[in-house]
Design a protein around this motif. Sequence first.
Motif, short mmCIF file in Angstrom:
data_model
loop_
_atom_site.label_atom_id
_atom_site.label_comp_id
_atom_site.label_asym_id
_atom_site.label_seq_id
_atom_site.Cartn_x
_atom_site.Cartn_y
_atom_site.Cartn_z
N MET A 117 0.82 -1.22 0.00
CA MET A 117 0.00 0.00 0.00
C MET A 117 0.85 1.27 0.00
O MET A 117 0.35 2.36 -0.24
N LEU A 118 2.16 1.12 0.29
CA LEU A 118 3.06 2.30 0.21
C LEU A 118 3.32 2.69 -1.25
O LEU A 118 3.71 3.82 -1.51
N ILE B 37 -8.00 -3.12 -0.73
CA ILE B 37 -8.10 -1.74 -0.20
C ILE B 37 -7.74 -0.73 -1.29
O ILE B 37 -8.46 0.25 -1.52
N ILE B 38 -6.61 -0.98 -1.99
CA ILE B 38 -6.17 -0.03 -3.04
C ILE B 38 -7.23 0.06 -4.14
O ILE B 38 -7.61 1.16 -4.58
N VAL B 40 -10.49 -0.68 -4.06
CA VAL B 40 -11.75 -0.06 -3.62
C VAL B 40 -11.60 1.46 -3.49
O VAL B 40 -12.43 2.22 -4.00
N LEU B 41 -10.50 1.90 -2.85
CA LEU B 41 -10.32 3.36 -2.66
C LEU B 41 -10.16 4.08 -4.00
O LEU B 41 -10.70 5.16 -4.21
N THR B 42 -9.40 3.46 -4.91
CA THR B 42 -9.18 4.09 -6.21
C THR B 42 -10.48 4.10 -7.02
O THR B 42 -10.84 5.11 -7.64
N PHE B 43 -11.20 2.99 -6.98
CA PHE B 43 -12.47 2.86 -7.72
C PHE B 43 -13.48 3.89 -7.20
O PHE B 43 -14.16 4.57 -7.98
#
Lengths: 385, 50
Positions: A117-118, B37-38, B40-43
């Motif tokens: 995630m970084l 997480i990446i 979902v947040l980006t979408f």
Amino acid sequence: MNNAQAIAYDVRRKSFLTSLYTFREVLPGLLAMFFIAIFSNNLAGVPNPFTLENLFQWLDWVIGPLNHQPFFQILNSNFVWNPILLGLIIGNIFGVPDSWKRGLSYIHMLMPLGIIMLGPHFMIFHAFKLGFWPILIIVVSLFLTATVTLWFTKLFRLDDRHGSIIAGGLSTGDPHAGVILMPLIKAKGYQVMNASIGVILFGIIAMLILPLIAAPFNIPEKYMGLVAAVGVGNGSQSLYAAYASSYEAGRYAYWFDVGRHVIMPAGFIYVFLVMFIRKLRNPEDPNIRATRGINKFPVWLGVFIFIWVLACLHLFKEPAHHAIFNMVKWDFSLAAAALGLSISFRDIIGAGVRGFVVTCAAGLLRIVFLLAAILLCIKTGLLTV
Amino acid sequence: MERNQHTTDLDGFDYMANSGIEEKDRDLSGMLIALIIIAVLTFFQYLGLY
């Protein structure tokens, strides 16, 4: 991991989710990590004012800025170090109850999670405004520092896991890069702590002596900012050194610090690759311990590199990049709490001062290289004043 | 061998030990959660939800 532990896991394994154990087993450890995390850092969604971060900030206001820098930032207080510190204190004073240990093993899941995630945090195009020659100096300094540190590690017969952590922390200027390198190098927690303390101490020494060493050379303020940003230590230590030289140099250090920051992943990936290839070439050498146990290039590191490339292509716009970074803070706060609990003060001290000697030798050589490179570039007109 | 009081429980489980299949499983869990997480947040951002 001992054999009995591995066999016990193989017997109970049903799918990869078995590594998360049962909720009942992990709850005490997860709660311990959670409370250490929320009392260490100001985390997104937690309105808790009683944090170590706030205490340090209040103390910084009492002490006042030192060359425009908060004292505890110079000591590297951040979202990784605060929970490590709190975990260290709790673990060494009160001990770690056995009931916490299954939950604390989540550190091994949280580390790759946080590192991946970084990825969106490092947008390499942010550095392009610095110009070709400053970028080249920053990049060469990073790889040269890591290489020289690994060479000094061999020369001083330091444990190669310990030396790798120093190489990562010193070359990137972020002592907590050592924590990121820990699962890749298979370093021990006390080696990470000993190495990081050494890098922070060297940064303090460097921020005090750099303005004195550089003064006779009359380096232009702009490039004094560059030397400070790359050649000292963490962000605040670098800015301290630059502001100690002159106000303008301090402003330029902010400008050049972007370059150091965005190529940070290259530093720890480089150290890992060098040690990994070295181990593959010398499978029977008992002195080579770094990356021992890693037989293939870790898939999650590949995913991190992929995400980093996507970040460089600007896939993650600003709000998403900040939201993801808030999750990183949560993740590393939890993992650092477990790491702090695992280390005893006796082991950190037992790792000795040889690591610090290696750090100082490599760090001083880096300062000499930077001063020489910048003077040469100014003389030849490659860097314009 | 002496038990590390900080990391090892009475059953011999060492929470800082990480190797073999268990390590691979932990890596996979971490990787999947990170990607979810990446993504979902980006979408959500591309949908204009924040």
